[in-house]
Design a protein around this motif. Structure first.
Motif, PDB file in Angstrom:
ATOM      1  N   THR A   8       0.831  -1.208   0.000  1.00  0.00           N
ATOM      2  CA  THR A   8       0.000   0.000   0.000  1.00  0.00           C
ATOM      3  C   THR A   8       0.861   1.252   0.000  1.00  0.00           C
ATOM      4  O   THR A   8       0.554   2.228  -0.693  1.00  0.00           O
ATOM      5  CB  THR A   8      -0.928  -0.008   1.219  1.00  0.00           C
ATOM      6  N   ALA A   9       1.936   1.252   0.774  1.00  0.00           N
ATOM      7  CA  ALA A   9       2.838   2.412   0.793  1.00  0.00           C
ATOM      8  C   ALA A   9       3.494   2.626  -0.571  1.00  0.00           C
ATOM      9  O   ALA A   9       3.621   3.765  -1.040  1.00  0.00           O
ATOM     10  CB  ALA A   9       3.900   2.219   1.873  1.00  0.00           C
ATOM     11  N   LEU A  10       3.911   1.553  -1.232  1.00  0.00           N
ATOM     12  CA  LEU A  10       4.491   1.685  -2.570  1.00  0.00           C
ATOM     13  C   LEU A  10       3.453   2.162  -3.579  1.00  0.00           C
ATOM     14  O   LEU A  10       3.768   2.941  -4.489  1.00  0.00           O
ATOM     15  CB  LEU A  10       5.080   0.344  -3.005  1.00  0.00           C
ATOM     16  N   LEU A  11       2.219   1.710  -3.424  1.00  0.00           N
ATOM     17  CA  LEU A  11       1.144   2.189  -4.290  1.00  0.00           C
ATOM     18  C   LEU A  11       0.957   3.687  -4.135  1.00  0.00           C
ATOM     19  O   LEU A  11       0.783   4.410  -5.124  1.00  0.00           O
ATOM     20  CB  LEU A  11      -0.145   1.444  -3.953  1.00  0.00           C
ATOM     21  N   ALA A  30      -5.903   6.387  -3.902  1.00  0.00           N
ATOM     22  CA  ALA A  30      -5.527   5.035  -4.331  1.00  0.00           C
ATOM     23  C   ALA A  30      -5.202   4.151  -3.136  1.00  0.00           C
ATOM     24  O   ALA A  30      -5.667   3.005  -3.039  1.00  0.00           O
ATOM     25  CB  ALA A  30      -4.331   5.112  -5.280  1.00  0.00           C
ATOM     26  N   ALA A  31      -4.386   4.674  -2.216  1.00  0.00           N
ATOM     27  CA  ALA A  31      -4.026   3.882  -1.037  1.00  0.00           C
ATOM     28  C   ALA A  31      -5.250   3.591  -0.172  1.00  0.00           C
ATOM     29  O   ALA A  31      -5.412   2.481   0.347  1.00  0.00           O
ATOM     30  CB  ALA A  31      -2.964   4.615  -0.223  1.00  0.00           C
ATOM     31  N   GLY A  32      -6.123   4.588  -0.020  1.00  0.00           N
ATOM     32  CA  GLY A  32      -7.303   4.382   0.807  1.00  0.00           C
ATOM     33  C   GLY A  32      -8.245   3.343   0.249  1.00  0.00           C
ATOM     34  O   GLY A  32      -8.734   2.473   0.981  1.00  0.00           O
ATOM     35  N   LEU A  33      -8.507   3.385  -1.047  1.00  0.00           N
ATOM     36  CA  LEU A  33      -9.419   2.412  -1.648  1.00  0.00           C
ATOM     37  C   LEU A  33      -8.811   1.014  -1.660  1.00  0.00           C
ATOM     38  O   LEU A  33      -9.496   0.020  -1.393  1.00  0.00           O
ATOM     39  CB  LEU A  33      -9.778   2.854  -3.069  1.00  0.00           C
TER      40      LEU A  33
END
Length: 643
Positions: free
Chosen positions: A236-239, A255-258
């Motif tokens: 998620t962090a890389l996203l 993006a990270a939240g979804l």
């Protein structure tokens, strides 16, 4: 008539108030008036009541400095030959109010009338900055810090959603950890493997299973699951990082939240299998591709090791390797300070060469790994040549839409909006430069279309096995466009925050319900605790889920002592070899097992054959029944022990 202008009506008609219009108290502090009183100006005289009243209404508490300037509209002109007095920010109707700040453009000094005034230009003390379309449109240090703080909150929510899922080991978890333990024993002591795990594993047995076994030796199953959680949090962090480089902070947070509230993300964050590690490696490869977009073309090879390793860890990850190669082409050469025409630095041919370079690097590493590895029959058995199932295509399509439809719809909307308009608050790649429409359409089509790969392939196979996990692989790539779609939905200046909240909360609720339903595993703790009093290191045992009993009872039994109900070949003392249900029925009649553990819903045909052979069988007696409840219904573990 004097050159002095006529005082206003309010100054002529109003009865003077000594406290309000005290010259000494009100005007003694002003240099211009004081200088005028002491004869600083030729022909100076004491100001009249009307003049002082005009000054009093400018506000004695914070009156501005007055200078002699050539200003025909000034309220007081002591000497027409010298000039007039300018009152800055003077408002005759604002009685008792503090004057507003006023910055003059030109300032002059007292000069005899026959001289030429010399203008002194003074820079404005404060200039209002240009108002951006959104406060998040510029990746300032404050914005970056705020984005990281919000990302930490997103990761905390993701961790909590995964850790709320609890249960005993799944069959896959027990299988992979046990296999890794046997692999470690082979390396340490030279003992042979009890089974050819490479022949049917969906990933290389010497990669993730070994890591899981090492963690399990020290921290148990909980530690292995926490390792998967760390993998998913890092993904998620890389996203977030790669989306921020493609677009902006708002899109990255979206993006990270979804992605963090998808059912597959929650599930894999507390699931000790290949999948979480493969997702992390794919995210690392995608980030490396985007991160090196403006660097030397050879820098893209940094993405090759994680991409090739992702395939080794989980063969199904190979479905997304072409996405990384095409992404390398689309993101090539976006260098800061260069326009679109020269930003690539090499043109279309250079971008294509970058993609080919990455593809060659990945292929070379895969070939090298396969060359120095044992035959991997699991690649064809679990991925490329998997047997077709019987699930209807519409059922698979419905399941895919249920597990990832909201995020896919957001990604589709973001792709369309991005194609129509290059920027709302996004700053793709470089300041002030937006990619062309062809590049925008290609990027949106690639990332959003990747989410369809797993459903399409499993519809081809007509199999729903692991689809709920593989959907999350594709949504990892669609999440940047979904984050962009969320940012466009909210609008600049957070114009419609309720729409973004609605999308996030809906995804969260669906993800929580689906993850809880899928994570409903039968509680095997009472069953294994009872079996611990029954089994030993000499007997042979039959169980529907022999992987679970092997894992939990590995200190008392060995892998070879357990037989599951997936399939078996059995040769009676007199007769031909048997397979399938007949083999199980014959083995039970001949009392080949010292204990039998059946659920009845794993491999029904073989289990039914064994149960029929147990009815009226004088060799076995039913000793324990442990009820179980899952999201799929109720059942029980039934244990027969040999007399």
């Amino acid at each position: 008539m004097s050159g002095r202008p006529r005082p206003p009506r309010w100054a002529r008609d109003r009865t003077p108030d000594p406290q309000e219009y005290d010259e000494t108290a009100a005007y003694g502090q002003y240099p211009a008036v004081e200088a005028y009183r002491q004869g600083g100006a030729p022909g100076a005289q004491t100001p009249s009541y009307a003049d002082t009243g005009a000054y009093a209404h400018a506000g004695a508490a914070q009156a501005p400095v007055r200078e002699y300037v050539s200003h025909p509209d000034a309220p007081y002109a002591p000497n027409p030959d010298f000039g007039t007095v300018e009152v800055r920010a003077w408002d005759p109707y604002a009685v008792g109010r503090r004057p507003q700040p006023f910055v003059p453009v030109h300032e002059t000094q007292p000069t005899p009338v026959h001289g030429t005034p010399k203008a002194v230009v003074r820079e404005p003390g404060y200039t209002l900055p240009a108002v951006p379309e959104s406060a998040w449109s510029v990746s300032s240090r404050r914005g970056v810090l705020l984005g990281r703080v919000v990302l930490c909150l997103v990761l905390l929510v993701q961790a909590g959603l995964s850790l709320r899922l609890k249960g005993t080991a799944f069959v896959d978890e027990a299988l992979y950890i046990s296999a890794g333990g046997y692999q470690l024993e082979q390396w340490r002591e030279g003992t042979p493997l009890p089974q050819d795990f490479a022949g049917y594993f969906s990933g290389h047995p010497k990669l993730y299973p070994v890591l899981a076994a090492l963690v399990d030796e020290r921290f148990g199953l909980g530690g292995v699951r926490l390792t998967s959680l760390a993998f998913m949090l890092a993904a998620t962090a890389l996203l977030y990082a790669l989306t921020r480089r493609l677009f902006d902070i708002r899109s990255a947070l979206g993006a990270a939240g979804l992605f963090s509230v998808l059912q597959s993300t929650m599930f894999l964050g507390n699931f000790a299998t290949f999948d979480a590690a493969a997702v992390l490696l794919l995210a690392l490869g995608a980030w490396a591709v985007v991160r090196t977009g403006s660097a030397h073309p050879l820098a893209v090879l940094l993405a090759a090791p994680p991409a090739a390793l992702a395939f080794g860890v989980k063969y199904a990850a190979g479905l997304y390797l072409p996405t990384l190669v095409v992404l390398a082409v689309i993101t090539a050469g976006r260098r800061p300070g260069l326009d679109r025409g020269t930003g690539a630095g090499r043109g279309a041919a250079g971008a294509l060469g970058r993609g080919l370079l990455l593809g060659a690097g990945i292929a070379g590493l895969l070939a090298l790994g396969y060359l120095y590895s044992e035959p991997l029959g699991g690649i064809s058995g679990t991925t490329t040549g998997r047997a077709k199932g019987t699930d209807a295509p519409l059922d698979l399509l419905y399941a895919s839409a249920e597990w990832g439809g909201l995020v896919f719809a957001a990604a589709l909307g973001g792709s369309i909006a991005y194609a129509l308009r290059a920027r709302m608050v996004e700053r793709p790649w470089i300041d002030g430069i937006a990619p062309g429409r062809a590049r925008r359409i290609a990027l949106g089509t690639l990332l959003t279309g990747t989410a369809l790969l797993a459903p399409a392939y499993q519809i081809h196979l007509q199999s729903q096995i692991s689809l709920f996990k593989h959907v999350g692989f594709g949504l990892l790539f669609a999440a940047p466009m979904a984050g962009l779609g969320l940012a466009r939905l909210v609008g600049p200046h957070f114009r419609h925050p309720q729409l973004g909240i609605l999308l996030y909360v809906s995804t969260l609720v669906f993800g929580m319900v689906q993850a809880q339903s899928g994570y409903s595993v039968a509680d095997s703790a009472p069953m294994t605790a009872y079996l611990r009093t029954v089994v030993d290191g000499e007997g042979r045992y039959l169980a529907d889920e022999s992987e679970i009993t092997t894992y939990y009872l590995r200190d008392r039994t060995d892998w070879g002592q357990w037989q599951n109900t997936f399939g078996m070949e059995y040769r009676p003392e007199s007769g031909e070899p048997l397979a399938g249900p007949e083999a199980f029925a014959a083995a039970v009649r001949d009392a080949r097992f010292d204990a039998i553990v059946l659920r009845g819903d794993i491999y029904p045909q073989n289990t039914d054959a064994a149960e029929k052979a147990l009815k009226g069988n004088p060799h076995y007696r039913l000793t324990a029944v442990f009820p179980i409840t899952t999201s799929f219904g109720t059942g029980s573990y039934r244990i027969w022990v040999k007399r």
